[in-house]
Design a protein around this motif. Structure first.
Motif, mmCIF file in Angstrom:
data_model
loop_
_atom_site.group_PDB
_atom_site.id
_atom_site.type_symbol
_atom_site.label_atom_id
_atom_site.label_comp_id
_atom_site.label_asym_id
_atom_site.label_seq_id
_atom_site.Cartn_x
_atom_site.Cartn_y
_atom_site.Cartn_z
ATOM 1 N N TRP A 168 52.042 37.852 45.401
ATOM 2 C CA TRP A 168 51.594 36.654 44.693
ATOM 3 C C TRP A 168 50.570 37.077 43.654
ATOM 4 N N ARG A 169 50.438 36.278 42.602
ATOM 5 C CA ARG A 169 49.427 36.527 41.574
ATOM 6 C C ARG A 169 48.548 35.295 41.446
ATOM 7 N N HIS A 170 47.261 35.506 41.373
ATOM 8 C CA HIS A 170 46.309 34.398 41.221
ATOM 9 C C HIS A 170 46.332 33.967 39.752
ATOM 10 N N ALA A 171 47.356 33.200 39.384
ATOM 11 C CA ALA A 171 47.636 32.850 37.996
ATOM 12 C C ALA A 171 46.519 32.052 37.331
ATOM 13 N N PHE A 172 45.937 31.106 38.045
ATOM 14 C CA PHE A 172 44.891 30.258 37.461
ATOM 15 C C PHE A 172 43.519 30.639 38.004
ATOM 16 N N GLY A 173 43.330 31.922 38.197
ATOM 17 C CA GLY A 173 42.065 32.442 38.712
ATOM 18 C C GLY A 173 41.823 33.817 38.136
ATOM 19 N N CYS A 174 41.648 34.802 39.010
ATOM 20 C CA CYS A 174 41.320 36.161 38.562
ATOM 21 C C CYS A 174 42.508 36.892 37.933
ATOM 22 N N GLY A 175 43.739 36.393 38.150
ATOM 23 C CA GLY A 175 44.924 37.001 37.548
ATOM 24 C C GLY A 175 45.455 38.224 38.260
ATOM 25 N N LYS A 176 44.867 38.597 39.378
ATOM 26 C CA LYS A 176 45.274 39.815 40.080
ATOM 27 C C LYS A 176 46.386 39.546 41.095
ATOM 28 N N TRP A 177 47.169 40.594 41.353
ATOM 29 C CA TRP A 177 48.246 40.543 42.334
ATOM 30 C C TRP A 177 47.704 40.826 43.727
ATOM 31 N N PHE A 178 48.358 40.236 44.741
ATOM 32 C CA PHE A 178 48.018 40.508 46.130
ATOM 33 C C PHE A 178 49.239 40.232 46.997
ATOM 34 N N HIS A 179 49.163 40.630 48.259
ATOM 35 C CA HIS A 179 50.257 40.439 49.200
ATOM 36 C C HIS A 179 49.874 39.375 50.226
ATOM 37 N N THR A 239 45.028 43.003 49.337
ATOM 38 C CA THR A 239 45.224 43.436 47.957
ATOM 39 C C THR A 239 46.555 44.163 47.759
ATOM 40 N N ALA A 240 47.069 44.092 46.565
ATOM 41 C CA ALA A 240 48.346 44.728 46.230
ATOM 42 C C ALA A 240 48.249 46.243 46.207
ATOM 43 N N GLN A 241 47.047 46.783 46.116
ATOM 44 C CA GLN A 241 46.881 48.232 46.107
ATOM 45 C C GLN A 241 47.053 48.837 47.500
ATOM 46 N N THR A 242 47.150 47.998 48.514
ATOM 47 C CA THR A 242 47.345 48.459 49.887
ATOM 48 C C THR A 242 48.823 48.753 50.094
ATOM 49 N N SER A 243 49.151 49.997 50.405
ATOM 50 C CA SER A 243 50.559 50.389 50.512
ATOM 51 C C SER A 243 51.165 50.113 51.889
ATOM 52 N N ILE A 244 50.318 49.946 52.906
ATOM 53 C CA ILE A 244 50.827 49.581 54.230
ATOM 54 C C ILE A 244 50.123 48.310 54.685
ATOM 55 N N VAL A 245 50.758 47.591 55.573
ATOM 56 C CA VAL A 245 50.189 46.330 56.053
ATOM 57 C C VAL A 245 48.959 46.627 56.907
ATOM 58 N N PRO A 246 47.809 46.001 56.580
ATOM 59 C CA PRO A 246 46.586 46.241 57.358
ATOM 60 C C PRO A 246 46.730 45.799 58.811
ATOM 61 N N GLN A 247 46.043 46.483 59.695
ATOM 62 C CA GLN A 247 46.137 46.202 61.128
ATOM 63 C C GLN A 247 45.701 44.774 61.465
ATOM 64 N N ASN A 248 44.701 44.234 60.758
ATOM 65 C CA ASN A 248 44.257 42.870 61.069
ATOM 66 C C ASN A 248 45.345 41.836 60.768
ATOM 67 N N ILE A 249 46.206 42.097 59.781
ATOM 68 C CA ILE A 249 47.327 41.199 59.483
ATOM 69 C C ILE A 249 48.376 41.307 60.583
ATOM 70 N N ILE A 250 48.680 42.533 60.999
ATOM 71 C CA ILE A 250 49.642 42.741 62.093
ATOM 72 C C ILE A 250 49.136 42.060 63.367
ATOM 73 N N ASP A 251 47.849 42.197 63.650
ATOM 74 C CA ASP A 251 47.264 41.553 64.829
ATOM 75 C C ASP A 251 47.357 40.027 64.753
ATOM 76 N N ALA A 252 47.130 39.468 63.564
ATOM 77 C CA ALA A 252 47.221 38.011 63.392
ATOM 78 C C ALA A 252 48.654 37.524 63.626
ATOM 79 N N ILE A 253 49.627 38.290 63.156
ATOM 80 C CA ILE A 253 51.029 37.925 63.368
ATOM 81 C C ILE A 253 51.374 38.018 64.849
ATOM 82 N N LYS A 254 50.998 39.144 65.482
ATOM 83 C CA LYS A 254 51.298 39.356 66.911
ATOM 84 C C LYS A 254 50.633 38.294 67.791
ATOM 85 N N ALA A 255 49.452 37.802 67.392
ATOM 86 C CA ALA A 255 48.759 36.781 68.178
ATOM 87 C C ALA A 255 49.557 35.479 68.216
ATOM 88 N N ARG A 256 50.265 35.182 67.140
ATOM 89 C CA ARG A 256 51.040 33.929 67.076
ATOM 90 C C ARG A 256 52.527 34.137 67.315
#
Length: 107
Positions: A56-67, A82-99
């Protein structure tokens, strides 16, 4: 409606403030690669029902890309990074696994 948080500037907003950019973590094939590999990069995308990683891109804000990690069936957002992250961060994986305890990440 999706409510997303830009990890670059910290602003939370509705999806209309952002622009979708398709599937995240794609490997781009450049000059010298096989035509089949480049064709796959250009045209073939996952379209899962369930957890999906998107750009996604923050089109009406900072204009930067992110995942964003979200569920395509329920529109539930698990987190953004952030889009510069090449692998999924562990906290995101943990949030998915929790739900979604049965969820396994595709390699």
């Amino acid at each position: 409606m999706l409510s997303l948080t830009c990890p670059n500037c910290g602003v939370q907003g509705e999806e209309t403030e952002f622009a979708p950019g398709g599937e995240a973590h794609l490997k781009r094939f450049g000059p010298g690669s096989a035509e089949e590999a480049f064709e796959g990069y250009l045209f073939y995308r996952k379209n899962p029902r369930g957890v999906h990683f998107e750009r996604w891109r923050h089109a009406f804000g900072c204009g930067k890309w992110f995942h964003v990690a979200r569920c395509t069936a329920t529109l539930e957002v698990f987190g953004s990074y952030t889009a510069q992250t090449s692998i999924v961060p562990q906290n995101i994986i943990d949030a998915i696994k929790a739900r979604r305890p049965d969820w396994e990440m595709d390699q």
